[in-house]
Write an enzyme that holds these catalytic residues in place. Structure first.
Site, mmCIF file in Angstrom:
data_model
loop_
_atom_site.group_PDB
_atom_site.id
_atom_site.type_symbol
_atom_site.label_atom_id
_atom_site.label_comp_id
_atom_site.label_asym_id
_atom_site.label_seq_id
_atom_site.Cartn_x
_atom_site.Cartn_y
_atom_site.Cartn_z
ATOM 1 N N ALA A 33 22.764 -12.017 27.980
ATOM 2 C CA ALA A 33 22.114 -13.328 27.751
ATOM 3 C C ALA A 33 21.539 -13.484 26.399
ATOM 4 O O ALA A 33 22.179 -12.711 25.632
ATOM 5 C CB ALA A 33 20.770 -13.246 29.017
ATOM 6 N N ASN A 34 20.768 -14.386 26.275
ATOM 7 C CA ASN A 34 20.389 -14.625 24.840
ATOM 8 C C ASN A 34 18.696 -14.931 24.785
ATOM 9 O O ASN A 34 18.296 -14.976 25.786
ATOM 10 C CB ASN A 34 21.112 -15.465 24.116
ATOM 11 N N ARG A 35 18.159 -15.241 23.641
ATOM 12 C CA ARG A 35 16.897 -15.328 23.487
ATOM 13 C C ARG A 35 16.337 -16.753 24.017
ATOM 14 O O ARG A 35 15.213 -16.918 23.312
ATOM 15 C CB ARG A 35 16.261 -14.723 22.225
#
Ligand code: CTP
Ligand code: CA
Length: 227
Positions: A33-35
């Site tokens: 995932a990412n932020r």
């Protein structure tokens, strides 16, 4: 005195917004995932709705609440986001605020990967479809206005101009995510609007203010150009 309500600027328009990160499975219990928080994309969907548009929000997994009056389609992976976007065309304008994962695991495991004597597993990554570029180049269903985002940490405007050309979209909202300005997940944003006409440096503002300003610009564009 009377409070004067602003006329709905997007009445009768259909607007699609993507928001949030995507999750790319490694196995049934793990993902990449990412932020991205989804705050900016959700704020744009809310602002478009407040301006009178019919809004479809295609969102990856986020904690922020669904905006009222907006149809929310929840997805996990980039490929699911691509499919949900295509299912919801045609629209008058599309804003791609999602932080789509660039890569996915080629062969996600069907069972939880176990530690074993073989050591740490290697993940083989393959590129995800580019939703913004695909929609920008759609032969029959290209929206009149296609807006991308570009989160950059250096040479923000130059990268965004190159990205605008590469993707074939009309505008890029270049988002400065260097630690000094718009830390991902925060409530404010420092952006530059990159169009065919040039670059506008917008003042640092809340994500809600950026959303309302962008929606006003979209409304002006759809109703014939000059604001
Ligand atoms: N985007 C998309 N589908 C992807 C990747 C990106 O629709 N698979 C969209 C994003 O929603 C954003 C724009 O493309 O509107 C730019 O995303 P960005 O990650 O900045 O661009 P990339 O082309 O992926 O380049 P890089 O990450 O290498 O900077
Ligand atoms: Ca990317």
């Amino acid at each position: 005195h009377f409070a004067v309500a602003a006329a709905p600027l997007l009445k009768g328009r259909r607007i699609l917004v993507t928001s949030g990160p995507t999750h790319e499975p490694i196995d049934p219990v793990r993902y990449i995932a990412n932020r991205s928080s989804g705050k900016q994309g959700h704020a744009i969907a809310a602002a478009a709705r407040a301006a009178g548009a019919e809004v479809v929000l295609v969102s990856g997994p986020v904690e922020v609440a669904d905006p009222r009056g907006v149809r929310v389609v929840r997805v996990e992976s980039a490929r699911a986001m691509m499919a949900a976007v295509e299912e919801n065309l045609p629209v008058d304008a599309a804003v791609f605020a999602a932080a789509v994962a660039d890569w996915r695991v080629a062969d996600a495991a069907e069972q939880k990967i176990k530690k074993d004597a073989g050591g740490a597993p290697a993940l083989h990554l393959v590129e995800n479809p580019d939703i913004l570029a695909t929609v920008s180049r759609h032969h029959t269903l290209r929206p009149r206005l296609v807006v991308g985002f570009a989160a950059e940490t250096e040479t923000v405007v130059a990268h965004a101009q190159a990205k605008r050309a590469r993707k074939g979209c009309d505008w890029i909202v270049a988002n400065d995510v260097s630690p000094a300005t718009g830390i991902m997940g925060g409530d404010s944003n420092t952006v530059h609007l990159v169009t065919a006409a040039g670059v506008e440096d917008w003042p640092s503002a809340t994500k809600g203010e950026v959303a309302r300003h962008l929606v006003a610009r979209i409304a002006a564009e759809l109703s014939g150009g000059a604001a």
